[in-house]
Design a protein around this motif. Structure first.
Motif, mmCIF file in Angstrom:
data_model
loop_
_atom_site.group_PDB
_atom_site.id
_atom_site.type_symbol
_atom_site.label_atom_id
_atom_site.label_comp_id
_atom_site.label_asym_id
_atom_site.label_seq_id
_atom_site.Cartn_x
_atom_site.Cartn_y
_atom_site.Cartn_z
ATOM 1 N N TYR A 3 96.934 47.592 -77.770
ATOM 2 C CA TYR A 3 97.476 46.534 -78.625
ATOM 3 C C TYR A 3 98.129 47.141 -79.860
ATOM 4 N N VAL A 4 97.449 48.075 -80.493
ATOM 5 C CA VAL A 4 97.993 48.727 -81.694
ATOM 6 C C VAL A 4 99.257 49.498 -81.338
ATOM 7 N N LEU A 14 93.703 44.184 -86.672
ATOM 8 C CA LEU A 14 93.461 43.772 -85.291
ATOM 9 C C LEU A 14 92.999 42.318 -85.271
ATOM 10 N N PRO A 15 93.423 41.554 -84.274
ATOM 11 C CA PRO A 15 92.969 40.160 -84.178
ATOM 12 C C PRO A 15 91.444 40.079 -84.077
ATOM 13 N N SER A 16 90.901 38.969 -84.480
ATOM 14 C CA SER A 16 89.443 38.799 -84.545
ATOM 15 C C SER A 16 88.761 38.865 -83.180
ATOM 16 N N GLU A 17 89.499 38.651 -82.103
ATOM 17 C CA GLU A 17 88.869 38.722 -80.773
ATOM 18 C C GLU A 17 88.579 40.163 -80.334
ATOM 19 N N PHE A 18 89.081 41.138 -81.064
ATOM 20 C CA PHE A 18 88.787 42.534 -80.792
ATOM 21 C C PHE A 18 87.529 42.940 -81.553
ATOM 22 N N THR A 23 85.319 50.415 -84.994
ATOM 23 C CA THR A 23 84.826 50.738 -83.659
ATOM 24 C C THR A 23 85.976 51.129 -82.746
ATOM 25 N N VAL A 24 87.032 50.344 -82.767
ATOM 26 C CA VAL A 24 88.195 50.626 -81.927
ATOM 27 C C VAL A 24 88.795 51.974 -82.313
#
Length: 84
Positions: A3-4, A14-18, A23-24
């Motif tokens: 995504y990034v 990052l969107p909140s669903e990630f 961590t990512v």
């Protein structure tokens, strides 16, 4: 991570669903380290998936257009100076 790379989004946005961006990013950093053959786990996975690289974002296209125009103006300016 994809995504990034695809959107040019900053880690912190990052969107909140990630998962949390930290961590990512930690996984990205771990998977990006090159091995003894100078190839990372992430690079191997991306190649295997057929991923062809990040798409250019609107901001990147805009910056490229500005840079090209600036280079063109500088080139014409130098050629005029040389012709004098």
């Amino acid at each position: 991570m994809l995504y990034v790379l695809r959107t040019g989004c900053q880690w912190r946005f990052l969107p909140s669903e990630f998962p949390k961006w930290q961590t990512v990013y930690a996984y990205f950093a771990k998977w990006s380290k090159p091995d003894e053959h100078d190839i990372s786990v992430l690079e191997r996975a991306l190649k295997k998936s057929g991923w062809r690289g990040p798409r250019e974002t609107g901001a990147q296209r805009h910056a490229h257009t500005i840079d090209c125009g600036r280079a063109e103006r500088e080139e014409h300016g130098h050629s005029r100076e040389q012709g004098l």
